[in-house]
Design an enzyme around this catalytic site. Structure first.
Site, PDB file in Angstrom:
ATOM      1  N   GLU A  27      -9.089  13.252  -4.924  1.00 35.70           N
ATOM      2  CA  GLU A  27     -10.187  12.592  -4.197  1.00 35.70           C
ATOM      3  C   GLU A  27     -11.531  13.307  -4.360  1.00 35.70           C
ATOM      4  OE1 GLU A  27      -9.864   9.684  -3.323  1.00 35.70           O
ATOM      5  OE2 GLU A  27      -7.697   9.417  -3.078  1.00 35.70           O
ATOM      6  N   GLY A  83     -10.563   0.942   1.928  1.00 30.96           N
ATOM      7  CA  GLY A  83     -11.684   0.366   1.196  1.00 30.96           C
ATOM      8  C   GLY A  83     -11.225  -0.072  -0.182  1.00 30.96           C
ATOM      9  N   GLY A  84     -10.511   0.835  -0.826  1.00 29.11           N
ATOM     10  CA  GLY A  84      -9.983   0.519  -2.138  1.00 29.11           C
ATOM     11  C   GLY A  84      -8.770   1.379  -2.422  1.00 29.11           C
ATOM     12  N   TYR A 123     -12.456  14.902   0.053  1.00 33.14           N
ATOM     13  CA  TYR A 123     -13.438  14.053  -0.640  1.00 33.14           C
ATOM     14  C   TYR A 123     -14.775  14.763  -0.807  1.00 33.14           C
ATOM     15  CZ  TYR A 123     -10.528   9.889   0.088  1.00 33.14           C
ATOM     16  OH  TYR A 123      -9.519   8.976   0.056  1.00 33.14           O
ATOM     17  N   HIS A 156     -10.789   7.063 -10.477  1.00 33.27           N
ATOM     18  CA  HIS A 156      -9.405   7.547 -10.370  1.00 33.27           C
ATOM     19  C   HIS A 156      -8.610   7.321 -11.660  1.00 33.27           C
ATOM     20  CE1 HIS A 156      -8.790   9.082  -6.339  1.00 33.27           C
ATOM     21  NE2 HIS A 156      -9.237   7.989  -5.753  1.00 33.27           N
ATOM     22  N   GLU A 176      -6.559   2.716  -5.912  1.00 35.22           N
ATOM     23  CA  GLU A 176      -6.684   2.803  -7.372  1.00 35.22           C
ATOM     24  C   GLU A 176      -5.407   2.431  -8.122  1.00 35.22           C
ATOM     25  OE1 GLU A 176      -6.663   5.233  -5.099  1.00 35.22           O
ATOM     26  OE2 GLU A 176      -5.817   7.109  -5.834  1.00 35.22           O
ATOM     27  N   ASN A 177      -4.751   1.355  -7.737  1.00 38.68           N
ATOM     28  CA  ASN A 177      -3.517   0.989  -8.431  1.00 38.68           C
ATOM     29  C   ASN A 177      -3.813   0.742  -9.912  1.00 38.68           C
ATOM     30  OD1 ASN A 177      -1.956   1.105  -6.026  1.00 38.68           O
ATOM     31  ND2 ASN A 177      -2.865  -0.844  -5.416  1.00 38.68           N
ATOM     32  N   ASP A 213      -0.524  12.589   5.158  1.00 41.94           N
ATOM     33  CA  ASP A 213      -1.702  11.857   5.597  1.00 41.94           C
ATOM     34  C   ASP A 213      -2.783  12.781   6.133  1.00 41.94           C
ATOM     35  OD1 ASP A 213      -0.954   9.200   4.936  1.00 41.94           O
ATOM     36  OD2 ASP A 213       0.523   9.300   6.530  1.00 41.94           O
ATOM     37  N   ARG A 231      -9.438  -2.686   8.156  1.00 42.86           N
ATOM     38  CA  ARG A 231      -9.729  -1.460   7.403  1.00 42.86           C
ATOM     39  C   ARG A 231      -9.927  -0.316   8.398  1.00 42.86           C
ATOM     40  NH1 ARG A 231     -15.026  -0.536   3.500  1.00 42.86           N
ATOM     41  NH2 ARG A 231     -14.568   1.644   2.990  1.00 42.86           N
ATOM     42  N   GLN A 260       0.892  -1.169   0.000  1.00 41.91           N
ATOM     43  CA  GLN A 260       0.000   0.000   0.000  1.00 41.91           C
ATOM     44  C   GLN A 260       0.923   1.210   0.000  1.00 41.91           C
ATOM     45  OE1 GLN A 260      -3.181   0.904  -0.399  1.00 41.91           O
ATOM     46  NE2 GLN A 260      -2.499   3.004  -0.093  1.00 41.91           N
ATOM     47  N   HIS A 264     -15.613   4.392  -7.396  1.00 42.67           N
ATOM     48  CA  HIS A 264     -14.644   5.399  -6.952  1.00 42.67           C
ATOM     49  C   HIS A 264     -13.241   5.078  -7.480  1.00 42.67           C
ATOM     50  CE1 HIS A 264     -12.956   8.308  -3.949  1.00 42.67           C
ATOM     51  NE2 HIS A 264     -11.905   7.498  -4.060  1.00 42.67           N
ATOM     52  N   GLU A 265     -12.796   3.859  -7.268  1.00 46.64           N
ATOM     53  CA  GLU A 265     -11.420   3.513  -7.689  1.00 46.64           C
ATOM     54  C   GLU A 265     -11.296   3.569  -9.212  1.00 46.64           C
ATOM     55  OE1 GLU A 265      -9.695   3.850  -5.282  1.00 46.64           O
ATOM     56  OE2 GLU A 265     -11.088   3.321  -3.675  1.00 46.64           O
TER      57      GLU A 265
HETATM   58  N1  BES Z   1      -6.713   6.681  -2.844  1.00 45.54           N
HETATM   59  C1  BES Z   1      -7.642   6.342  -1.844  1.00 45.54           C
HETATM   60  C2  BES Z   1      -7.070   5.535  -0.722  1.00 45.54           C
HETATM   61  C3  BES Z   1      -5.981   6.210   0.074  1.00 45.54           C
HETATM   62  C4  BES Z   1      -5.984   7.559   0.278  1.00 45.54           C
HETATM   63  C5  BES Z   1      -4.969   5.462   0.616  1.00 45.54           C
HETATM   64  C6  BES Z   1      -4.960   8.129   1.008  1.00 45.54           C
HETATM   65  C7  BES Z   1      -3.957   6.049   1.341  1.00 45.54           C
HETATM   66  C8  BES Z   1      -3.952   7.390   1.541  1.00 45.54           C
HETATM   67  C9  BES Z   1      -8.826   5.580  -2.421  1.00 45.54           C
HETATM   68  O1  BES Z   1      -9.171   5.953  -3.704  1.00 45.54           O
HETATM   69  C10 BES Z   1     -10.020   5.864  -1.563  1.00 45.54           C
HETATM   70  O2  BES Z   1     -10.409   6.991  -1.481  1.00 45.54           O
HETATM   71  N2  BES Z   1     -10.574   4.843  -0.943  1.00 45.54           N
HETATM   72  C11 BES Z   1     -11.743   4.961  -0.099  1.00 45.54           C
HETATM   73  C12 BES Z   1     -12.950   4.568  -0.878  1.00 45.54           C
HETATM   74  C13 BES Z   1     -14.039   5.482  -0.923  1.00 45.54           C
HETATM   75  C14 BES Z   1     -14.007   6.840  -0.424  1.00 45.54           C
HETATM   76  C15 BES Z   1     -15.219   5.093  -1.736  1.00 45.54           C
HETATM   77  C16 BES Z   1     -11.556   4.035   1.073  1.00 45.54           C
HETATM   78  O3  BES Z   1     -10.533   3.354   1.142  1.00 45.54           O
HETATM   79  O4  BES Z   1     -12.412   3.987   1.945  1.00 45.54           O
HETATM   80 ZN    ZN Z   2      -9.961   7.873  -3.792  1.00 48.26          ZN
END
Ligand code: BES
Ligand code: ZN
Length: 618
Positions: A329, A279-280, A392, A310, A282-283, A384, A566, A150, A306-307
């Site tokens: 985001e 949750g996801g 978002y 991206h 976007e690799n 972070d 998670r 990750q 969502h992913e």
């Molecule tokens: N890119 C993010 C995940 C992320 C952000 C990881 C910052 C590490 C640091 C991913 O696209 C995301 O936003 N995932 C969300 C899903 C959602 C808002 C539908 C998640 O993981 O909950």
């Molecule tokens: Zn995202």
């Protein structure tokens, strides 16, 4: 907070003068930039280690630059060589600086002769912040070990020495060796028919930022979901996953109809073990996803919308700095809503919008003023910290407001043009605004003033023109909740048999912070929420029941917290428990058992929650 409530590691206040560029990276892209990465890695499960070499192709910008400065964290550097055109290696002197808690260790390589390529031989630490290593017992099928990366936000540096900044894009290829019988996948084109012979090769021909570098390996089966999509997961999970995500191909078609061709070739999904901290993710070519969204009724598949989104907002047009992450985001959350609306209807899309908008309305005023801004004052937040609900939900709210003011057809054409214009680039908020002004705001005069745009981007709180969709069903739930709380409607008389997942979430989200115990007990007797298979419902239910003082839910909450790593689903339960000394003691017991199965990031966040609570109760 929707995603990373827990990822506030404290603000990262860096001296401005020290970094001309991204404050979350030691790289000096005005001196030299990596343009290609060539990885040669061996996956060593017994030692929880990647061993090998990273060869960086370099574009030297400053003729006087003496150094190549790279980001690393907890890497064991074995040696550094300059590689000549005919492949000859000449050792280069290098130094690894003292480890900074947030940034890791600067690797300074002396290279005054500006070699076209530099090769670093290294191995990762078993505790690498960007990798999780699972034993066979920690997987669903118990047969093989599993590992995954990750990288976002700044964890790529814990498994590859590189320039770890979203401003810098590079192509990559990789050779990865693994034990026979293991499948390796990466954020590149993957071949479902690849023999499991321990020898994998990957090629990512599109320039990507380092946070999109990804790898996973384990007992991974594949099920096709369409001509350019498939689901990868452990054998016992792949069938359920393929069913839940059977609309993936339609999602790609929908996004293409709105924003132009999908440029990455394939869109595959990897379902990870439940310890995946997000949750996801976007690799490129291979979204990584949590299994907690597989609930049997597709009600949580917006994570996939969502992913996938991206692939335009983020992977194609990337924020140059974590401070500008709302460009990734916020835009993605907007596009996610459009995909959901096209596939599952307005009711579902509006409910999802309202869930996050109401949560943001409740929380935004309590945030520090700078954190309330889409584009915080530059260089004052850490990688972070920048990733909050504001990026978002305020970000997507701004785009919905633009859509409303300029009309859908004008706004859709604008956004498609924006993605085309900035494709394959990393940009700042200010570059986005410089494009917005002539191409939307000034093009259709009288719709929105520039001051109103600036209020959205640089102002605190939520502007007055922030529009919300209607949801008669949510309105009805507000009325039922009020009656239930007032004691005029018993729990079993709630219309909840008809509620979908989002309606349950809405009912639970807007309960008081600490509801009356008797009401929570009545709710559970009527609707059996304790033990729910839907972890989104579970997270909200257990948080409220714990806050109400209902110890009967503790064992089930503990099972949820142990099974799921998670952050967004697990940290709120730790936070609810640690409010009382008895709850804190219980949370510590749960963590002692759960820790070995958690990702390093989850461990770090839980430990900071427990430490803060201990200090508070002292
Ligand atoms: N890119 C993010 C995940 C992320 C952000 C990881 C910052 C590490 C640091 C991913 O696209 C995301 O936003 N995932 C969300 C899903 C959602 C808002 C539908 C998640 O993981 O909950
Ligand atoms: Zn995202």
């Amino acid at each position: 907070m929707r995603l990373l409530c827990a990822l506030a590691f404290g603000s990262l206040l860096l001296p401005l003068s020290a970094y001309a560029n991204d404050p979350s990276s030691y790289a000096q892209p005005d001196q030299v930039r990596m343009t290609h990465l060539d990885l040669d890695l061996k996956i060593d499960f017994p030692h929880k280690r990647l061993d090998g070499q990273a060869t960086l192709t370099l574009d030297w910008k400053d003729p006087k630059a003496p150094l190549l400065v790279l980001d690393t964290r907890d890497l064991g550097i074995v040696g550094v060589d300059a590689i000549s055109a005919d492949g000859n290696a000449t050792p280069l002197p290098y130094a690894v600086s003292r480890r900074d808690k947030e940034l890791g260790s600067k690797l300074s390589i002396s290279a005054p002769r500006h070699p076209a390529r530099v090769r670093i031989s290294y191995s990762t630490s078993p505790k690498a912040s960007g990798l999780q290593w699972l034993s066979p017992a920690q997987t669903a099928d118990h047969k093989q070990p599993f590992m995954f990366s990750q990288s976002e936000a700044i964890n790529a540096r814990s498994w590859v020495p590189l320039q770890d900044s979203p401003a810098i894009r590079f192509t990559y290829d990789a050779h990865v060796s693994a034990p026979k019988g293991i499948r390796v996948v990466m954020s590149a084109l993957n071949d479902a028919k690849h023999p499991l012979n321990g020898d994998f090769r990957f090629d990512q021909p599109h320039p990507i930022p380092s946070y999109l570098l990804a790898i996973a390996a384990g007992d991974i089966a594949v099920r096709k979901t369409g001509p350019r999509s498939a689901v990868y997961a452990e054998p016992s999970v792949v069938g359920k996953a393929a069913h839940e995500f059977e609309d993936t191909e339609k999602m790609i078609d929908t996004a293409e109809a709105l924003y132009g061709p999908y440029r990455w070739g394939r869109y595959d999904l990897l379902v990870l073990p439940p310890s995946f901290p997000f949750g996801g993710m976007e690799n490129p070519d291979m979204t990584f996803a949590t299994p907690t969204i597989i609930v049997g009724d597709k009600s949580l598949v917006s994570v996939i919308s969502h992913e996938l989104a991206h692939s335009w907002s983020g992977n194609l047009v990337t924020s140059a700095d974590w401070r500008d992450i709302w460009l990734n985001e916020g835009f993605t959350t907007y596009v996610q809503g459009r995909i959901t609306e096209a596939l599952y209807g307005e009711r579902q899309a509006n409910e999802e919008i309202l869930l996050s908008a109401r949560a943001l309305q409740k929380s935004i005023d309590k945030m520090p003023p700078n954190a309330q801004k889409l584009a915080p004052d530059p260089r004052s937040v850490g990688a972070d910290d920048a990733l909050s609900d504001v990026a978002y939900d305020k970000g997507s709210w701004f785009l919905r407001t633009l859509e409303q003011k300029f009309g859908r057809s004008h706004f859709d054409a604008y956004l498609k043009g924006y993605f085309d214009h900035f494709a394959w680039h990393s940009i700042t908020t200010e570059q986005m605004l410089a494009y917005l002004k002539p191409n939307l705001i000034d093009k259709y005069p009288g719709k929105m003033s520039w001051d109103d745009v600036k209020a959205w981007v640089y102002g605190t709180g939520l502007p007055k023109d922030a529009a919300l969709p209607d949801s008669p069903r949510f309105d009805a739930i507000d009325r039922e909740r009020n009656a239930f709380l007032a004691g005029t409607l018993p729990a079993k008389k709630l219309d909840a048999k008809r509620w979908n997942t989002q309606e349950w979430l809405y009912f639970l989200d807007r309960l008081p912070d600490a509801p009356r115990l008797a009401l929570m007990q009545q709710m559970d007797a009527a609707w059996h929420l304790t033990g729910t298979p839907n972890a989104e419902i579970g997270m909200r239910w257990y948080s409220h029941a714990i806050a109400a003082g209902d110890k009967a839910v503790w064992p089930a909450a503990a099972r949820h917290m142990t099974r799921i790593g998670r952050l967004y689903l697990t940290i709120p339960l730790y936070k609810a428990l640690v409010k009382t000394p008895a709850g804190l003691a219980f949370a510590e017991q749960v963590y002692a058992k759960a820790k070995a199965g958690y990702h390093p990031l989850t461990q770090q966040v839980v430990e900071s929650v427990l430490a803060a609570a201990k200090a508070a109760h002292r």
